[in-house]
Design a protein around this motif. Structure first.
Motif, PDB file in Angstrom:
ATOM      1  N   PHE A 216      30.900 -32.092  -0.595  1.00  0.00           N
ATOM      2  CA  PHE A 216      31.179 -33.054  -1.654  1.00  0.00           C
ATOM      3  C   PHE A 216      30.457 -34.356  -1.387  1.00  0.00           C
ATOM      4  N   ILE A 217      30.117 -35.074  -2.451  1.00  0.00           N
ATOM      5  CA  ILE A 217      29.544 -36.404  -2.356  1.00  0.00           C
ATOM      6  C   ILE A 217      30.285 -37.314  -3.322  1.00  0.00           C
ATOM      7  N   VAL A 218      30.251 -38.595  -3.039  1.00  0.00           N
ATOM      8  CA  VAL A 218      30.849 -39.594  -3.917  1.00  0.00           C
ATOM      9  C   VAL A 218      29.709 -40.351  -4.578  1.00  0.00           C
ATOM     10  N   ILE A 219      29.726 -40.388  -5.914  1.00  0.00           N
ATOM     11  CA  ILE A 219      28.677 -41.035  -6.687  1.00  0.00           C
ATOM     12  C   ILE A 219      29.256 -42.253  -7.380  1.00  0.00           C
ATOM     13  N   SER A 220      28.553 -43.383  -7.261  1.00  0.00           N
ATOM     14  CA  SER A 220      28.939 -44.600  -7.964  1.00  0.00           C
ATOM     15  C   SER A 220      28.175 -44.655  -9.276  1.00  0.00           C
ATOM     16  N   ILE A 221      28.927 -44.598 -10.374  1.00  0.00           N
ATOM     17  CA  ILE A 221      28.310 -44.625 -11.697  1.00  0.00           C
ATOM     18  C   ILE A 221      28.013 -46.062 -12.111  1.00  0.00           C
ATOM     19  N   SER A 222      28.965 -46.926 -11.895  1.00  0.00           N
ATOM     20  CA  SER A 222      28.803 -48.362 -12.121  1.00  0.00           C
ATOM     21  C   SER A 222      29.687 -49.056 -11.094  1.00  0.00           C
ATOM     22  N   GLU A 223      29.681 -50.374 -11.081  1.00  0.00           N
ATOM     23  CA  GLU A 223      30.495 -51.091 -10.099  1.00  0.00           C
ATOM     24  C   GLU A 223      31.964 -50.794 -10.335  1.00  0.00           C
ATOM     25  N   GLY A 224      32.622 -50.298  -9.295  1.00  0.00           N
ATOM     26  CA  GLY A 224      34.038 -49.989  -9.381  1.00  0.00           C
ATOM     27  C   GLY A 224      34.352 -48.601  -9.931  1.00  0.00           C
ATOM     28  N   THR A 225      33.354 -47.845 -10.333  1.00  0.00           N
ATOM     29  CA  THR A 225      33.582 -46.496 -10.856  1.00  0.00           C
ATOM     30  C   THR A 225      32.871 -45.492  -9.968  1.00  0.00           C
ATOM     31  N   GLU A 226      33.680 -44.679  -9.283  1.00  0.00           N
ATOM     32  CA  GLU A 226      33.129 -43.673  -8.392  1.00  0.00           C
ATOM     33  C   GLU A 226      33.666 -42.301  -8.773  1.00  0.00           C
ATOM     34  N   VAL A 227      32.819 -41.294  -8.629  1.00  0.00           N
ATOM     35  CA  VAL A 227      33.166 -39.921  -8.976  1.00  0.00           C
ATOM     36  C   VAL A 227      32.835 -39.039  -7.786  1.00  0.00           C
ATOM     37  N   THR A 228      33.734 -38.112  -7.460  1.00  0.00           N
ATOM     38  CA  THR A 228      33.478 -37.152  -6.402  1.00  0.00           C
ATOM     39  C   THR A 228      33.028 -35.843  -7.034  1.00  0.00           C
ATOM     40  N   VAL A 229      31.871 -35.352  -6.600  1.00  0.00           N
ATOM     41  CA  VAL A 229      31.315 -34.104  -7.141  1.00  0.00           C
ATOM     42  C   VAL A 229      30.844 -33.223  -5.987  1.00  0.00           C
ATOM     43  N   GLN A 230      30.662 -31.958  -6.287  1.00  0.00           N
ATOM     44  CA  GLN A 230      30.096 -31.051  -5.294  1.00  0.00           C
ATOM     45  C   GLN A 230      28.602 -31.292  -5.177  1.00  0.00           C
ATOM     46  N   LYS A 231      28.067 -31.032  -3.984  1.00  0.00           N
ATOM     47  CA  LYS A 231      26.624 -31.187  -3.785  1.00  0.00           C
ATOM     48  C   LYS A 231      25.842 -30.258  -4.700  1.00  0.00           C
ATOM     49  N   GLY A 232      26.378 -29.099  -4.972  1.00  0.00           N
ATOM     50  CA  GLY A 232      25.709 -28.130  -5.824  1.00  0.00           C
ATOM     51  C   GLY A 232      25.564 -28.582  -7.258  1.00  0.00           C
ATOM     52  N   ALA A 233      26.345 -29.583  -7.675  1.00  0.00           N
ATOM     53  CA  ALA A 233      26.274 -30.087  -9.047  1.00  0.00           C
ATOM     54  C   ALA A 233      25.108 -31.045  -9.249  1.00  0.00           C
ATOM     55  N   VAL A 234      24.438 -31.436  -8.180  1.00  0.00           N
ATOM     56  CA  VAL A 234      23.293 -32.338  -8.291  1.00  0.00           C
ATOM     57  C   VAL A 234      22.074 -31.527  -8.704  1.00  0.00           C
ATOM     58  N   SER A 235      21.453 -31.923  -9.815  1.00  0.00           N
ATOM     59  CA  SER A 235      20.286 -31.169 -10.276  1.00  0.00           C
ATOM     60  C   SER A 235      18.981 -31.780  -9.789  1.00  0.00           C
ATOM     61  N   THR A 236      18.877 -33.108  -9.761  1.00  0.00           N
ATOM     62  CA  THR A 236      17.650 -33.738  -9.275  1.00  0.00           C
ATOM     63  C   THR A 236      17.965 -35.053  -8.565  1.00  0.00           C
ATOM     64  N   VAL A 237      17.058 -35.454  -7.699  1.00  0.00           N
ATOM     65  CA  VAL A 237      17.104 -36.783  -7.093  1.00  0.00           C
ATOM     66  C   VAL A 237      16.094 -37.626  -7.850  1.00  0.00           C
ATOM     67  N   LEU A 238      16.572 -38.743  -8.392  1.00  0.00           N
ATOM     68  CA  LEU A 238      15.734 -39.608  -9.209  1.00  0.00           C
ATOM     69  C   LEU A 238      14.991 -40.619  -8.350  1.00  0.00           C
ATOM     70  N   PRO A 239      13.878 -41.147  -8.824  1.00  0.00           N
ATOM     71  CA  PRO A 239      13.172 -42.192  -8.089  1.00  0.00           C
ATOM     72  C   PRO A 239      14.021 -43.450  -7.986  1.00  0.00           C
ATOM     73  N   LYS A 240      13.795 -44.229  -6.931  1.00  0.00           N
ATOM     74  CA  LYS A 240      14.554 -45.472  -6.732  1.00  0.00           C
ATOM     75  C   LYS A 240      14.327 -46.420  -7.909  1.00  0.00           C
ATOM     76  N   GLY A 241      15.381 -47.076  -8.361  1.00  0.00           N
ATOM     77  CA  GLY A 241      15.291 -48.025  -9.457  1.00  0.00           C
ATOM     78  C   GLY A 241      15.488 -47.412 -10.833  1.00  0.00           C
ATOM     79  N   THR A 242      15.775 -46.135 -10.901  1.00  0.00           N
ATOM     80  CA  THR A 242      15.967 -45.481 -12.201  1.00  0.00           C
ATOM     81  C   THR A 242      17.209 -45.995 -12.903  1.00  0.00           C
ATOM     82  N   MET A 243      18.262 -46.261 -12.156  1.00  0.00           N
ATOM     83  CA  MET A 243      19.518 -46.735 -12.772  1.00  0.00           C
ATOM     84  C   MET A 243      19.323 -48.115 -13.393  1.00  0.00           C
ATOM     85  N   LYS A 244      18.530 -48.958 -12.776  1.00  0.00           N
ATOM     86  CA  LYS A 244      18.320 -50.295 -13.327  1.00  0.00           C
ATOM     87  C   LYS A 244      17.480 -50.250 -14.594  1.00  0.00           C
ATOM     88  N   SER A 245      16.593 -49.260 -14.695  1.00  0.00           N
ATOM     89  CA  SER A 245      15.739 -49.175 -15.876  1.00  0.00           C
ATOM     90  C   SER A 245      16.485 -48.564 -17.067  1.00  0.00           C
TER      91      SER A 245
END
Length: 111
Positions: free
Chosen positions: A81-110
């Protein structure tokens, strides 16, 4: 002359039974088609996805299969399992297998 079987059918040569070697060749061709078009590409995708899951690290920006984009806050090695921060104060726990891709750094800000 018989009432039930005409003499033409009775005198005809019996049909040849064969096709054993041709059947083996056809099965081999089907096996090769199955291997190269179905099994091999799927095995390659599974191998790439396992490599992706093992390379997940803190602060990676990821996209899940559900369409959630977030930054990894915590990676649990013993459990998958991993914990993902969607926005400040919002975190979601998901399985590693649910991750489809790793995005380039700075994608969330764009976004």
């Amino acid at each position: 002359m018989s009432l039930f079987i005409s003499e033409a059918h009775a005198a005809a040569a019996p049909a040849q039974q064969g096709g054993g070697f041709e059947m083996m060749i056809m099965l081999a061709v089907f096996g090769l088609v199955f291997y190269f078009m179905i099994y091999r590409p799927q095995a390659k995708r599974v191998k790439e996805h396992k490599g992706l899951m093992s390379s997940l690290a803190k602060n990676d920006e990821v996209l899940t299969q559900g369409g959630i984009v977030g930054k990894i806050v915590k990676v649990s090695d013993d459990k998958d399992f991993i914990v993902i921060s969607i926005s400040e104060g919002t975190e979601v726990t998901v399985q590693k297998g649910a991750v489809s891709t790793v995005l380039p750094k700075g994608t969330m800000k764009s976004l």
